[in-house]
Design a protein around this motif. Structure first.
Motif, PDB file in Angstrom:
ATOM      1  N   LYS A 591      -1.065  14.328  -6.586  1.00 51.84           N
ATOM      2  CA  LYS A 591      -2.061  14.666  -7.010  1.00 51.84           C
ATOM      3  C   LYS A 591      -2.791  14.922  -5.598  1.00 51.84           C
ATOM      4  CE  LYS A 591      -2.684  15.482 -12.024  1.00 51.84           C
ATOM      5  NZ  LYS A 591      -3.833  15.007 -13.308  1.00 51.84           N
ATOM      6  N   PRO A 592      -3.123  16.637  -4.975  1.00 48.93           N
ATOM      7  CA  PRO A 592      -4.264  16.261  -3.974  1.00 48.93           C
ATOM      8  C   PRO A 592      -5.442  15.073  -4.428  1.00 48.93           C
ATOM      9  CG  PRO A 592      -3.713  18.111  -4.419  1.00 48.93           C
ATOM     10  CD  PRO A 592      -3.168  17.483  -5.479  1.00 48.93           C
ATOM     11  N   SER A 593      -5.994  14.994  -5.735  1.00 48.94           N
ATOM     12  CA  SER A 593      -6.999  14.390  -5.642  1.00 48.94           C
ATOM     13  C   SER A 593      -6.999  12.202  -5.769  1.00 48.94           C
ATOM     14  CB  SER A 593      -8.064  14.343  -6.689  1.00 48.94           C
ATOM     15  OG  SER A 593      -6.873  14.142  -8.310  1.00 48.94           O
ATOM     16  N   THR A 594      -5.111  12.266  -6.623  1.00 49.53           N
ATOM     17  CA  THR A 594      -4.706  10.822  -5.531  1.00 49.53           C
ATOM     18  C   THR A 594      -4.866  10.646  -4.559  1.00 49.53           C
ATOM     19  OG1 THR A 594      -3.680  11.486  -8.367  1.00 49.53           O
ATOM     20  CG2 THR A 594      -2.973   9.493  -6.545  1.00 49.53           C
ATOM     21  N   LEU A 595      -4.376  12.084  -4.070  1.00 41.23           N
ATOM     22  CA  LEU A 595      -3.880  11.233  -2.412  1.00 41.23           C
ATOM     23  C   LEU A 595      -4.744  10.571  -1.772  1.00 41.23           C
ATOM     24  CD1 LEU A 595      -1.791  10.397  -0.215  1.00 41.23           C
ATOM     25  CD2 LEU A 595      -1.737  13.159   0.381  1.00 41.23           C
ATOM     26  N   THR A 596      -6.120  11.381  -1.810  1.00 40.30           N
ATOM     27  CA  THR A 596      -7.039  11.447  -1.440  1.00 40.30           C
ATOM     28  C   THR A 596      -7.791  10.023  -1.801  1.00 40.30           C
ATOM     29  OG1 THR A 596      -7.785  13.823  -1.382  1.00 40.30           O
ATOM     30  CG2 THR A 596     -10.010  12.775  -1.003  1.00 40.30           C
ATOM     31  N   TYR A 597      -7.868   9.532  -2.880  1.00 39.32           N
ATOM     32  CA  TYR A 597      -8.269   8.046  -3.227  1.00 39.32           C
ATOM     33  C   TYR A 597      -7.611   7.967  -3.009  1.00 39.32           C
ATOM     34  CZ  TYR A 597      -9.976   4.687  -6.802  1.00 39.32           C
ATOM     35  OH  TYR A 597      -9.798   3.841  -6.838  1.00 39.32           O
ATOM     36  N   ARG A 598      -6.175   7.676  -2.684  1.00 35.92           N
ATOM     37  CA  ARG A 598      -5.865   5.975  -1.817  1.00 35.92           C
ATOM     38  C   ARG A 598      -5.772   6.530  -0.376  1.00 35.92           C
ATOM     39  NH1 ARG A 598       0.482   7.404  -5.043  1.00 35.92           N
ATOM     40  NH2 ARG A 598      -0.450   6.326  -7.260  1.00 35.92           N
ATOM     41  N   MET A 599      -6.558   7.417   0.455  1.00 39.15           N
ATOM     42  CA  MET A 599      -6.479   7.664   1.917  1.00 39.15           C
ATOM     43  C   MET A 599      -7.934   6.386   1.680  1.00 39.15           C
ATOM     44  SD  MET A 599      -4.725  11.069   2.304  1.00 39.15           S
ATOM     45  CE  MET A 599      -6.194  10.955   4.273  1.00 39.15           C
ATOM     46  N   LYS A 600      -8.648   6.715   0.760  1.00 37.19           N
ATOM     47  CA  LYS A 600      -9.670   5.950   1.015  1.00 37.19           C
ATOM     48  C   LYS A 600      -9.406   4.924   1.026  1.00 37.19           C
ATOM     49  CE  LYS A 600     -14.489   6.574  -0.554  1.00 37.19           C
ATOM     50  NZ  LYS A 600     -15.458   6.402  -1.828  1.00 37.19           N
ATOM     51  N   ASN A 601      -8.999   4.222  -0.388  1.00 39.30           N
ATOM     52  CA  ASN A 601      -8.559   2.586  -0.162  1.00 39.30           C
ATOM     53  C   ASN A 601      -7.818   2.057   0.391  1.00 39.30           C
ATOM     54  OD1 ASN A 601      -9.778   2.983  -2.723  1.00 39.30           O
ATOM     55  ND2 ASN A 601      -8.038   2.914  -4.325  1.00 39.30           N
ATOM     56  N   PHE A 602      -7.354   3.366   1.756  1.00 44.33           N
ATOM     57  CA  PHE A 602      -6.338   2.439   2.715  1.00 44.33           C
ATOM     58  C   PHE A 602      -7.437   2.112   3.474  1.00 44.33           C
ATOM     59  CE2 PHE A 602      -3.359   0.274   0.556  1.00 44.33           C
ATOM     60  CZ  PHE A 602      -2.061   1.076  -0.312  1.00 44.33           C
ATOM     61  N   GLY A 603      -8.388   3.450   3.844  1.00 44.29           N
ATOM     62  CA  GLY A 603      -8.722   3.507   5.094  1.00 44.29           C
ATOM     63  C   GLY A 603      -7.924   4.842   5.785  1.00 44.29           C
ATOM     64  N   ILE A 604      -7.713   4.940   5.452  1.00 45.27           N
ATOM     65  CA  ILE A 604      -6.480   6.092   6.072  1.00 45.27           C
ATOM     66  C   ILE A 604      -7.547   7.209   5.932  1.00 45.27           C
ATOM     67  CG2 ILE A 604      -4.236   7.555   6.209  1.00 45.27           C
ATOM     68  CD1 ILE A 604      -3.133   5.425   4.867  1.00 45.27           C
ATOM     69  N   GLY A 605      -6.917   7.655   8.104  1.00 43.41           N
ATOM     70  CA  GLY A 605      -7.997   9.565   8.297  1.00 43.41           C
ATOM     71  C   GLY A 605      -7.621   8.931   9.434  1.00 43.41           C
ATOM     72  N   LYS A 606      -6.660  10.694   9.494  1.00 53.07           N
ATOM     73  CA  LYS A 606      -6.930  11.430  11.363  1.00 53.07           C
ATOM     74  C   LYS A 606      -7.759  10.325  12.159  1.00 53.07           C
ATOM     75  CE  LYS A 606      -4.894  15.333  13.556  1.00 53.07           C
ATOM     76  NZ  LYS A 606      -5.014  16.911  13.443  1.00 53.07           N
ATOM     77  N   GLY A 607      -6.809  10.205  13.409  1.00 53.10           N
ATOM     78  CA  GLY A 607      -7.257   9.969  14.243  1.00 53.10           C
ATOM     79  C   GLY A 607      -7.678   8.310  13.902  1.00 53.10           C
ATOM     80  N   LYS A 608      -7.818   7.755  12.958  1.00 54.77           N
ATOM     81  CA  LYS A 608      -7.930   6.775  12.722  1.00 54.77           C
ATOM     82  C   LYS A 608      -7.173   5.372  13.181  1.00 54.77           C
ATOM     83  CE  LYS A 608     -11.836   6.890   9.281  1.00 54.77           C
ATOM     84  NZ  LYS A 608     -12.468   6.887   7.673  1.00 54.77           N
ATOM     85  N   ASP A 609      -7.270   4.412  13.513  1.00 51.50           N
ATOM     86  CA  ASP A 609      -5.854   3.168  13.451  1.00 51.50           C
ATOM     87  C   ASP A 609      -5.196   2.951  12.148  1.00 51.50           C
ATOM     88  OD1 ASP A 609      -5.943   0.346  14.125  1.00 51.50           O
ATOM     89  OD2 ASP A 609      -3.671   1.203  14.170  1.00 51.50           O
ATOM     90  N   SER A 610      -4.735   3.816  11.734  1.00 50.85           N
ATOM     91  CA  SER A 610      -3.727   3.979  10.830  1.00 50.85           C
ATOM     92  C   SER A 610      -2.411   2.809  10.432  1.00 50.85           C
ATOM     93  CB  SER A 610      -2.873   5.094  10.350  1.00 50.85           C
ATOM     94  OG  SER A 610      -4.339   6.305  10.271  1.00 50.85           O
ATOM     95  N   GLY A 611      -2.532   1.963  11.046  1.00 53.23           N
ATOM     96  CA  GLY A 611      -1.560   0.433  10.715  1.00 53.23           C
ATOM     97  C   GLY A 611      -2.294  -0.562   9.982  1.00 53.23           C
TER      98      GLY A 611
END
Length: 611
Positions: A591-611
């Motif tokens: 679900k998109p809401s699940t993905l958004t939640y996991r991105m927030k937990n991992f600190g993932i965002g476009k332009g951020k240091d995702s590594g």
């Protein structure tokens, strides 16, 4: 005064007068009487009393006439029929003695009053009373008439049927003392508070729908009634009370309230079962049936076949993504509870503060935000199977209550003191090592043994290499069917690539890879190599040794790093589009809401240091 003068007075009187001698023979008739006689009779001389009166139909009249002449005994208002031209006319007779003249002896003067109109009025009144009584007795409601003091003046048959008091027994009694003397709980009901009597004092209509009248046998009859004043010169002079027995209606209202409450519970249950059904449909679409012919899978299926017909609790163990929910569903469908609900609880997704409400339900007002009653998952699963996914995530503080509910087969909702009985079979699943959790004090040992009566280990996909091809083909067909496309062909090279991969995400990862491959392959050729190499490259920096096969496991840190890399790869492939068609959520099958939640937990965002 001369006798002749008396005779003229009688003869010319406008009243019905007659003078009879001692032999009861007429000695003179008034003109009024003669005019009303039949002509032949009027012409006769010496008419007898029998010619003038209905002596047979008027017992005692002849005796009274004789007594009047003999003893001088007068009489008044004696009823008798007088023979006139129109027939027998009802009259009231008065008689008295008068002395005769010329030696005729004593006479009796009889005055007759025509009461035929009065008799007709009396008869009509009696007919009206009879009609009114019929109308009153035909009414379905009880009706009482009261005088200005509240005493019973009349009552109908329905009143007798409803409260059992015979009207003739209570006429003249105060109705409040008869059947309205106390409340339903037996507390005295003061007369000054009685709405029936209030109509006698204030002249207003009083309607009540929640009181009782007392039956003659001492039982309380629920009634609703209206007390309407009878006004005379603008002031209350009595009242009419109309009442009905509402016992049946109250019972219907009670049944309706219970039915409504049951409907509300069933409605809530259906809504939640609908949500569970949606989840099951999603799981079926995502994973399909249990597919494969590997020896490892056959061993698992044999365990399912052995335990499904029994009531034993089952603990399904295995890595994330191996299809533990499919195993739980297979156990449910092959058992004797298949016709009952399979209720899923994802223990990892429930906020800690809501665990108790989610499991056991709550009543309205049990806590802030509890705006209505809620049925818990345990009650929803009554008669069926409760699937506890990620069971290791249940807070330790709640494990004891869950254990009691499973042992005693009963529980109480939050805020409720009523015990609810349940009969559920539990299938739990986890990717944790619960024995280690028990040793660490994070999981109750007694709950562990209650859940793990029959443990089933689901093999990871890397141990089911022979199943990778059939699973990939199945996912390819279902994904293309959803997209309305013809499925591309699977080649030997594709199988070699799939077999070479380690599949840390197991079946879930395989489906995601196949979906990404379909999306990335607009033509008839399946572009699997680039998709799988991208995933391998994303994971390569985490732990190269794991990719080379020199280890059979990952640490928690390595696994989270791998999961993060997989999310980033999907986001980059979707040009950082999360929602909608072709978005990263669709590529990952979440679900998109699940993905958004996991991105927030991992600190993932476009332009951020995702590594």
């Amino acid at each position: 005064m001369p006798a002749r003068h008396h005779e003229r007075l009688i003869r010319h009187s406008p009243s019905l007068l007659v003078v009879l001698d001692s032999r009861l023979t007429s000695r003179g008739l008034s003109a009024a009487w003669q005019e009303r006689l039949d002509a032949d009779v009027a012409a006769q001389e010496g008419l007898s009393a029998a010619d003038l009166f209905d002596l047979d139909g008027s017992p005692g009249l002849a005796r009274r006439l004789t007594a009047a002449t003999r003893d001088g005994t007068a009489f008044v208002d004696a009823e008798a029929g007088v023979r006139l031209r129109e027939g027998l006319v009802p009259c009231r007779l008065s008689g008295w003695r008068a002395e005769g003249s010329n030696g005729n002896g004593p006479m009796v003067v009889v005055a007759a009053t025509d009461i035929s109109d009065h008799a007709a009025a009396v008869s009509q009144l009696a007919e009206l009373r009879s009609q009114h009584r019929i109308i009153l007795d035909s009414a379905g409601e009880g009706i009482y008439g009261l005088d200005a003091e509240g005493r019973v003046t009349f009552g109908n048959r329905a009143a007798e049927d409803i409260i059992g008091w015979r009207t003739e027994k209570i006429l003249g009694q105060k109705v409040h003392d008869v059947h309205h003397h106390s409340h339903v709980d037996g507390a005295p009901y003061p007369v000054e508070d009685c709405p029936v009597y209030a109509a006698l004092t204030d002249g207003d209509v009083h309607t009540v729908d929640d009181e009782v009248f007392w039956h003659a046998n001492g039982t309380a009859i629920p009634v609703e009634y209206t007390s309407t004043p009878i006004l005379k010169d603008g002031k209350p002079d009595g009242a009419v009370v109309i009442f009905r027995n509402v016992t049946q209606r109250r019972e219907l209202e009670r049944q309706r309230a219970e039915a409504f409450a049951e409907i509300q519970v069933l409605k809530e249950q259906l809504e939640q079962e609908r949500d569970y059904l949606r989840d099951e449909i999603n799981v079926r679409l995502n994973y399909g049936e249990i597919i494969g012919e590997s020896e490892a899978l056959k061993r698992t299926l044999a365990q399912i076949e052995a335990v499904a017909p029994t009531p034993a609790n089952v603990l399904v163990l295995g890595e994330s993504g191996v299809g533990k929910e499919m195993i739980a569903r297979a156990i449910h469908l092959q058992g004797d509870r298949a016709g009952k609900p399979l209720v899923k609880v994802n223990c990892a997704s429930i906020p800690k503060d809501l665990f108790e409400s989610e499991f056991f339900g709550h009543i309205k007002g049990a806590f802030t935000g509890a705006h209505r009653d809620r049925t818990g998952r345990l009650q929803l699963a009554h008669g069926g199977t409760l699937f506890l996914d990620e069971v290791g995530e249940i807070p330790l503080s709640l494990q004891g209550k869950l254990l009691r509910a499973l042992q005693e087969r009963e529980f109480e909702r939050v805020g409720d003191d009523r015990t609810i009985k349940v009969d559920v079979r539990v299938v739990a699943a986890t990717n944790r090592n619960l024995e280690e959790e028990v040793e660490a004090g994070r999981f109750r040992e007694d709950l562990f043994y209650r859940l793990s009566v029959f443990p089933i280990e689901v093999p990871p996909l890397r141990e089911r290499v022979d199943d990778i091809g059939p699973l990939a083909t199945h996912f390819l067909e279902t994904i293309c069917a959803d997209l309305g496309r013809e499925p591309p062909k699977m080649t030997r090279r594709h199988l070699e690539i799939l077999h070479a991969h380690r599949w840390p995400g197991n079946i879930r990862e395989l489906r995601n890879v196949m979906e990404r491959a379909v999306i990335s392959s607009p033509g008839a050729k399946l572009r699997l190599e680039s998709v799988l190499s991208d995933a391998a490259a994303d994971a390569s920096h985490v732990r190269p040794a794991a990719q080379a096969g020199d280890s059979e496991f990952l640490t928690e840190e390595e696994f989270r790093a791998l999961e993060k890399a997989n999310l980033v790869a999907a986001l980059e492939h979707a040009s950082w589009k999360v929602w909608g068609e072709g978005g990263a959520a669709e590529l990952l099958g979440i679900k998109p809401s699940t993905l958004t939640y996991r991105m927030k937990n991992f600190g993932i965002g476009k332009g951020k240091d995702s590594g």
